[in-house]
Scaffold this motif. Structure first.
Motif, PDB file in Angstrom:
ATOM      1  N   THR A   1       0.825  -1.213   0.000  1.00 27.26           N
ATOM      2  CA  THR A   1       0.000   0.000   0.000  1.00 27.26           C
ATOM      3  C   THR A   1       0.860   1.264   0.000  1.00 27.26           C
ATOM      4  O   THR A   1       0.418   2.316  -0.439  1.00 27.26           O
ATOM      5  N   TYR A   2       2.107   1.150   0.448  1.00 27.84           N
ATOM      6  CA  TYR A   2       3.014   2.298   0.446  1.00 27.84           C
ATOM      7  C   TYR A   2       3.636   2.540  -0.927  1.00 27.84           C
ATOM      8  O   TYR A   2       3.915   3.695  -1.284  1.00 27.84           O
ATOM      9  N   THR A   3       3.819   1.468  -1.714  1.00 24.77           N
ATOM     10  CA  THR A   3       4.587   1.594  -2.950  1.00 24.77           C
ATOM     11  C   THR A   3       3.791   1.432  -4.244  1.00 24.77           C
ATOM     12  O   THR A   3       4.280   1.811  -5.307  1.00 24.77           O
ATOM     13  N   ASP A   4       2.594   0.876  -4.191  1.00 21.50           N
ATOM     14  CA  ASP A   4       1.788   0.641  -5.398  1.00 21.50           C
ATOM     15  C   ASP A   4       1.034   1.920  -5.773  1.00 21.50           C
ATOM     16  O   ASP A   4       0.246   2.426  -4.968  1.00 21.50           O
ATOM     17  N   PRO A   5       1.260   2.456  -6.988  1.00 24.28           N
ATOM     18  CA  PRO A   5       0.600   3.713  -7.384  1.00 24.28           C
ATOM     19  C   PRO A   5      -0.921   3.693  -7.223  1.00 24.28           C
ATOM     20  O   PRO A   5      -1.516   4.719  -6.894  1.00 24.28           O
ATOM     21  N   GLU A   6      -1.546   2.532  -7.432  1.00 24.13           N
ATOM     22  CA  GLU A   6      -3.000   2.436  -7.269  1.00 24.13           C
ATOM     23  C   GLU A   6      -3.410   2.771  -5.828  1.00 24.13           C
ATOM     24  O   GLU A   6      -4.447   3.388  -5.595  1.00 24.13           O
ATOM     25  N   HIS A   7      -2.578   2.382  -4.871  1.00 26.48           N
ATOM     26  CA  HIS A   7      -2.844   2.704  -3.466  1.00 26.48           C
ATOM     27  C   HIS A   7      -2.372   4.119  -3.119  1.00 26.48           C
ATOM     28  O   HIS A   7      -3.056   4.839  -2.388  1.00 26.48           O
ATOM     29  N   ILE A   8      -1.211   4.513  -3.627  1.00 26.48           N
ATOM     30  CA  ILE A   8      -0.633   5.823  -3.304  1.00 26.48           C
ATOM     31  C   ILE A   8      -1.640   6.950  -3.562  1.00 26.48           C
ATOM     32  O   ILE A   8      -1.769   7.876  -2.764  1.00 26.48           O
ATOM     33  N   THR A   9      -2.381   6.853  -4.658  1.00 22.35           N
ATOM     34  CA  THR A   9      -3.339   7.913  -4.996  1.00 22.35           C
ATOM     35  C   THR A   9      -4.493   8.001  -3.998  1.00 22.35           C
ATOM     36  O   THR A   9      -5.188   9.008  -3.957  1.00 22.35           O
ATOM     37  N   LYS A  10      -4.666   6.985  -3.171  1.00 20.22           N
ATOM     38  CA  LYS A  10      -5.769   6.964  -2.198  1.00 20.22           C
ATOM     39  C   LYS A  10      -5.385   7.565  -0.838  1.00 20.22           C
ATOM     40  O   LYS A  10      -6.248   7.862  -0.034  1.00 20.22           O
ATOM     41  N   TRP A  11      -4.079   7.708  -0.579  1.00 23.37           N
ATOM     42  CA  TRP A  11      -3.670   8.197   0.749  1.00 23.37           C
ATOM     43  C   TRP A  11      -2.644   9.337   0.742  1.00 23.37           C
ATOM     44  O   TRP A  11      -2.408   9.957   1.785  1.00 23.37           O
TER      45      TRP A  11
ATOM     46  N   SER B   1      -4.435  16.422   3.974  1.00 23.17           N
ATOM     47  CA  SER B   1      -5.760  16.795   4.479  1.00 23.17           C
ATOM     48  C   SER B   1      -6.823  16.489   3.425  1.00 23.17           C
ATOM     49  O   SER B   1      -6.499  16.289   2.244  1.00 23.17           O
ATOM     50  N   ASP B   2      -8.063  16.451   3.859  1.00 24.36           N
ATOM     51  CA  ASP B   2      -9.162  16.056   2.978  1.00 24.36           C
ATOM     52  C   ASP B   2      -9.441  17.042   1.842  1.00 24.36           C
ATOM     53  O   ASP B   2     -10.163  16.710   0.909  1.00 24.36           O
ATOM     54  N   ASP B   3      -8.871  18.256   1.903  1.00 26.96           N
ATOM     55  CA  ASP B   3      -9.080  19.209   0.814  1.00 26.96           C
ATOM     56  C   ASP B   3      -7.990  19.087  -0.259  1.00 26.96           C
ATOM     57  O   ASP B   3      -7.930  19.880  -1.189  1.00 26.96           O
ATOM     58  N   TRP B   4      -7.138  18.065  -0.132  1.00 30.49           N
ATOM     59  CA  TRP B   4      -6.114  17.757  -1.121  1.00 30.49           C
ATOM     60  C   TRP B   4      -6.347  16.373  -1.688  1.00 30.49           C
ATOM     61  O   TRP B   4      -7.060  15.561  -1.097  1.00 30.49           O
ATOM     62  N   CYS B   5      -5.725  16.090  -2.828  1.00 29.84           N
ATOM     63  CA  CYS B   5      -5.828  14.762  -3.431  1.00 29.84           C
ATOM     64  C   CYS B   5      -4.529  14.451  -4.161  1.00 29.84           C
ATOM     65  O   CYS B   5      -3.680  15.323  -4.349  1.00 29.84           O
ATOM     66  N   CYS B   6      -4.399  13.189  -4.551  1.00 29.12           N
ATOM     67  CA  CYS B   6      -3.243  12.719  -5.323  1.00 29.12           C
ATOM     68  C   CYS B   6      -3.823  12.041  -6.563  1.00 29.12           C
ATOM     69  O   CYS B   6      -4.054  10.836  -6.557  1.00 29.12           O
ATOM     70  N   PRO B   7      -4.100  12.809  -7.619  1.00 26.14           N
ATOM     71  CA  PRO B   7      -4.785  12.241  -8.783  1.00 26.14           C
ATOM     72  C   PRO B   7      -3.973  11.230  -9.584  1.00 26.14           C
ATOM     73  O   PRO B   7      -4.542  10.407 -10.294  1.00 26.14           O
TER      74      PRO B   7
ATOM     75  N   ILE C   1       0.472  12.969   6.230  1.00 26.97           N
ATOM     76  CA  ILE C   1       0.390  12.062   5.073  1.00 26.97           C
ATOM     77  C   ILE C   1       0.597  10.619   5.528  1.00 26.97           C
ATOM     78  O   ILE C   1      -0.149   9.719   5.130  1.00 26.97           O
ATOM     79  N   LEU C   2       1.580  10.389   6.403  1.00 23.17           N
ATOM     80  CA  LEU C   2       1.824   9.037   6.907  1.00 23.17           C
ATOM     81  C   LEU C   2       0.622   8.536   7.712  1.00 23.17           C
ATOM     82  O   LEU C   2       0.226   7.370   7.598  1.00 23.17           O
ATOM     83  N   ASN C   3       0.016   9.404   8.498  1.00 26.51           N
ATOM     84  CA  ASN C   3      -1.181   9.016   9.249  1.00 26.51           C
ATOM     85  C   ASN C   3      -2.315   8.657   8.299  1.00 26.51           C
ATOM     86  O   ASN C   3      -3.097   7.734   8.564  1.00 26.51           O
ATOM     87  N   ASN C   4      -2.437   9.379   7.191  1.00 29.51           N
ATOM     88  CA  ASN C   4      -3.453   9.083   6.182  1.00 29.51           C
ATOM     89  C   ASN C   4      -3.187   7.719   5.542  1.00 29.51           C
ATOM     90  O   ASN C   4      -4.110   6.953   5.265  1.00 29.51           O
TER      91      ASN C   4
END
Length: 138
Positions: free
Chosen positions: A22-32, A36-42, A127-130
């Motif tokens: 979950t730390y290294t797979d791009p499919e997971h990275i975009t989810k965490w 903060s909730d007003d940001w995203c990782c598209p 970010i790590l907590n997320n």
């Protein structure tokens, strides 16, 4: 004057293989990968090998600001640790330590010279907590 690295850590209720994935797979990275909730990782890409490149796009959800974050891997030891150098030369190292079915994830990084150390530490820790919250929700 020698720079002091900033250290953040968190324990995730997941085995080390899941924590790594979950730390290294791009499919997971975009989810965490946001503080903060007003940001995203598209988007994210991750060529997980020495010399490979890591890139994550980080954006405010309202479109007011965004940037690419990433670097080139110096070392990768699956399920143990990874280190990379950011575009500005700063170093980052993350370790994964088995804690009996849970995993301690620790990141050390060189601070940048623009924002206060406390702000940088707080942002990276958020970010790590997320990441922990997301991983434990799977």
């Amino acid at each position: 004057m020698e720079k002091t690295m900033i250290t953040i850590d968190a324990t995730v209720a997941a085995d080390i293989a899941t924590a790594w994935d979950t730390y290294t797979d791009p499919e997971h990275i975009t989810k965490w990968n946001f503080a903060s909730d007003d940001w995203c990782c598209p988007s994210a890409s991750n060529d997980l090998r020495p010399g490979g490149q890591y890139t994550a796009r980080m954006e405010a959800k309202d479109g007011s600001f965004g940037f690419d974050f990433g670097g080139v891997y110096d070392d990768v030891n699956e399920h143990r640790d990874l280190s990379y150098t950011l575009g500005d030369g700063r170093k980052v190292k993350t370790t994964f330590e088995d804690k009996g079915g849970k995993t301690l994830v620790t990141t050390m990084f060189d601070p940048e010279q623009v924002n206060p150390v406390e702000m940088q530490q707080g942002g990276w820790q958020a970010i790590l907590n997320n990441y922990v919250k997301y991983t434990e929700s799977l």
